[in-house]
Design a protein around this motif. Sequence first.
Motif: not given
Length: 181
Positions: A13-15, A18-20, A23-32, A56-58
């Motif tokens: 829901k959060i992702r 935020k229209h993420i 792939d972008k979520a992985a880059a922002l969070t450091g989680v694959s 933190n990434g979100f």
Amino acid sequence: MSINVRIANNVKKIREEKHITLDKAAALTGVSRSMLSQIEKGDVNPTISVIWKIANGFKVSFTSIMEEDNLESVVVKEVQPLINDEHQKYLNYPTFTFDDKKHFEMYRILIEEGGILNAEPHLVKSEEYITIFDGRAEISVGEEKFILEKGDSLKFAADQKHFYKNAGEGTCAISMLIYYS
């Protein structure tokens, strides 16, 4: 609703809000990307560290990843911990989840004898307020180290690495409030 389902629903829901992309979520969070996908499907039980990385990434609070729909008045009874890291002997009971109007979240923490918690930095300008209700704790914040006894409290900037360690015998009981400015 199980904690895995709650985390899955909230991360997705959060992702999406935020229209993420994944792939972008992985880059922002450091989680694959694959781990994020598994979390969103409820296929895995993420660790505390992974939940912090996502939060933190979100740029959201830790409890927003785990919260249920809020009610106006809530009585929190003794419940099972939502996060139980048996390896580190650390139990986390989120008692009051993040509220956009209040900007804080509150936890009851139990650290068993010999237990530790290595905490990732929280959002910029966040603060933690700690009170020891039982036992003895060593809390390190950046280069500073504090030894707190029953009845002691500590406030510190939580946007840096910090860790908690049970520095005594028996279980250390802590109240933790995280404030997001």
